[in-house]
Motif scaffolding. Structure first.
Motif, PDB file in Angstrom:
ATOM      1  N   GLN A  92      40.454  41.696  43.932  1.00  0.00           N
ATOM      2  CA  GLN A  92      40.874  42.504  45.074  1.00  0.00           C
ATOM      3  C   GLN A  92      41.882  41.737  45.944  1.00  0.00           C
ATOM      4  O   GLN A  92      42.849  42.304  46.439  1.00  0.00           O
ATOM      5  N   LYS A  93      41.661  40.445  46.087  1.00  0.00           N
ATOM      6  CA  LYS A  93      42.559  39.602  46.887  1.00  0.00           C
ATOM      7  C   LYS A  93      43.953  39.552  46.248  1.00  0.00           C
ATOM      8  O   LYS A  93      44.965  39.629  46.958  1.00  0.00           O
ATOM      9  N   ILE A  94      44.013  39.448  44.944  1.00  0.00           N
ATOM     10  CA  ILE A  94      45.310  39.442  44.258  1.00  0.00           C
ATOM     11  C   ILE A  94      46.041  40.763  44.494  1.00  0.00           C
ATOM     12  O   ILE A  94      47.233  40.785  44.784  1.00  0.00           O
ATOM     13  N   ILE A  95      45.291  41.863  44.409  1.00  0.00           N
ATOM     14  CA  ILE A  95      45.884  43.190  44.610  1.00  0.00           C
ATOM     15  C   ILE A  95      46.442  43.313  46.030  1.00  0.00           C
ATOM     16  O   ILE A  95      47.549  43.822  46.226  1.00  0.00           O
ATOM     17  N   SER A  96      45.692  42.834  47.017  1.00  0.00           N
ATOM     18  CA  SER A  96      46.159  42.965  48.404  1.00  0.00           C
ATOM     19  C   SER A  96      47.200  41.915  48.782  1.00  0.00           C
ATOM     20  O   SER A  96      48.132  42.203  49.529  1.00  0.00           O
ATOM     21  N   ASP A  97      47.073  40.693  48.257  1.00  0.00           N
ATOM     22  CA  ASP A  97      48.016  39.633  48.606  1.00  0.00           C
ATOM     23  C   ASP A  97      49.361  39.756  47.884  1.00  0.00           C
ATOM     24  O   ASP A  97      50.375  39.261  48.384  1.00  0.00           O
ATOM     25  N   TYR A  98      49.358  40.371  46.720  1.00  0.00           N
ATOM     26  CA  TYR A  98      50.579  40.453  45.909  1.00  0.00           C
ATOM     27  C   TYR A  98      50.852  41.888  45.464  1.00  0.00           C
ATOM     28  O   TYR A  98      50.937  42.172  44.271  1.00  0.00           O
ATOM     29  N   PRO A  99      50.987  42.800  46.418  1.00  0.00           N
ATOM     30  CA  PRO A  99      51.237  44.198  46.029  1.00  0.00           C
ATOM     31  C   PRO A  99      52.563  44.318  45.280  1.00  0.00           C
ATOM     32  O   PRO A  99      53.453  43.477  45.431  1.00  0.00           O
ATOM     33  N   LYS A 100      52.651  45.328  44.488  1.00  0.00           N
ATOM     34  CA  LYS A 100      53.875  45.633  43.736  1.00  0.00           C
ATOM     35  C   LYS A 100      54.258  44.526  42.764  1.00  0.00           C
ATOM     36  O   LYS A 100      55.437  44.284  42.508  1.00  0.00           O
ATOM     37  N   THR A 101      53.240  43.854  42.206  1.00  0.00           N
ATOM     38  CA  THR A 101      53.497  42.856  41.157  1.00  0.00           C
ATOM     39  C   THR A 101      52.745  43.266  39.904  1.00  0.00           C
ATOM     40  O   THR A 101      51.772  44.033  39.967  1.00  0.00           O
ATOM     41  N   VAL A 102      53.194  42.735  38.785  1.00  0.00           N
ATOM     42  CA  VAL A 102      52.498  42.972  37.511  1.00  0.00           C
ATOM     43  C   VAL A 102      51.101  42.357  37.590  1.00  0.00           C
ATOM     44  O   VAL A 102      50.134  42.926  37.083  1.00  0.00           O
ATOM     45  N   ALA A 103      50.987  41.220  38.255  1.00  0.00           N
ATOM     46  CA  ALA A 103      49.678  40.563  38.407  1.00  0.00           C
ATOM     47  C   ALA A 103      48.697  41.484  39.129  1.00  0.00           C
ATOM     48  O   ALA A 103      47.525  41.577  38.743  1.00  0.00           O
ATOM     49  N   ALA A 104      49.162  42.165  40.163  1.00  0.00           N
ATOM     50  CA  ALA A 104      48.296  43.106  40.890  1.00  0.00           C
ATOM     51  C   ALA A 104      47.882  44.264  39.978  1.00  0.00           C
ATOM     52  O   ALA A 104      46.734  44.716  40.022  1.00  0.00           O
ATOM     53  N   GLN A 105      48.811  44.719  39.159  1.00  0.00           N
ATOM     54  CA  GLN A 105      48.476  45.803  38.229  1.00  0.00           C
ATOM     55  C   GLN A 105      47.414  45.347  37.230  1.00  0.00           C
ATOM     56  O   GLN A 105      46.453  46.068  36.959  1.00  0.00           O
TER      57      GLN A 105
END
Length: 183
Positions: A66-79
Motif C-alpha cells: 500500500q505504501k508503494i502505491i501511495s508513495d509512487y503513484p503512476k509508476t509500473v511499480a505501483a501497478q
C-alpha cells in the motif's frame, strides 16, 4: 521531466522488489507449512525451528504494498504492487477493497503491466458476481494486439463468466474458437 519520472520509477522498483521478495518468501513458507500439515509423517527435526506464518505477516506485506502505491503513484511499480495487494485482498474475500486498489493504478502507465491490472479488475468483478461488467473490461484487453500474451487466459475467464450467466452457447463458442486456433 522524463528523467525525473525515470528516477522515480527506478526508486519505486527498488522498493517494490524488496517487498515482492518478502511476499514470495512468505507465500513459500505458507505453502510449505500447509504441505507439512497434510504430510503428518514429516516431523520437524530437533534443531529445526517451526515458524508459523500468520495473517499478521501478510498484514505487514499489505502495508508495504500500500505504501508503494501511495508513495509512487503512476509508476509500473505501483501497478505491480496493486496486483499483488489485490490478490491478497481477494484471498480475504475483500473484493471492494481490491477493486479500489486496482482502480487507483489503472491506465496510468501504458504497458504490459497495465493489462494485468485490467485483467485483475475483471477478475474482481467476476468474483463479485458482476460478470457482465467483467466481460466488458476483459474485452478491452482482447482488443489490444500488445496484450496477446493474455488473450487466451482472458477468453477462458470470459467463457466462465458466460457460463455463470447461463449463456452456455456463448461460453461454448469462445472455447470452441480457442480449441480451433492454430498452435
Amino acid at each position: 521531466k522524463s528523467q525525473s519520472n525515470s528516477k522515480k520509477e527506478k526508486m519505486a522498483q527498488e522498493k517494490y522488489s524488496v517487498v515482492e521478495k518478502k511476499l514470495f518468501e512468505l507465500k513459500e513458507k505458507k505453502a510449505t507449512q500447509a504441505n507439512d500439515q497434510t504430510d503428518k509423517s514429516k516431523e520437524p527435526k530437533k534443531d529445526e525451528k517451526k515458524v508459523e506464518v500468520t495473517s499478521l505477516d501478510f498484514d505487514h506485506i499489505k502495508g508495504d504494498l500500500q505504501k508503494i502505491i501511495s508513495d509512487y503513484p503512476k509508476t509500473v511499480a505501483a501497478q505491480m504492487a496493486s496486483v499483488h495487494y489485490s490478490s491478497l485482498l481477494i484471498e480475504d474475500k475483500k473484493y471492494d477493497e481490491a477493486l479500489e486498489i486496482l482502480k487507483k493504478t489503472e491506465n496510468f502507465v501504458d504497458g504490459l503491466v497495465s493489462f494485468l491490472v485490467t485483467q485483475q479488475i475483471g477478475q474482481v468483478l467476476a468474483d463479485k458476481n458482476n460478470c457482465n461488467e467483467a466481460i466488458v473490461v476483459w474485452s478491452k484487453i482482447l482488443s489490444q494486439k500488445k496484450a496477446d500474451f493474455l488473450h487466451n487466459e482472458v477468453k477462458i475467464q470470459q467463457a466462465l463468466c458466460y457460463a455463470k450467466n447461463n449463456d452456455f452457447s456463448k461460453a461454448e463458442e469462445i472455447l470452441t474458437n480457442m480449441a480451433n486456433q492454430p498452435i
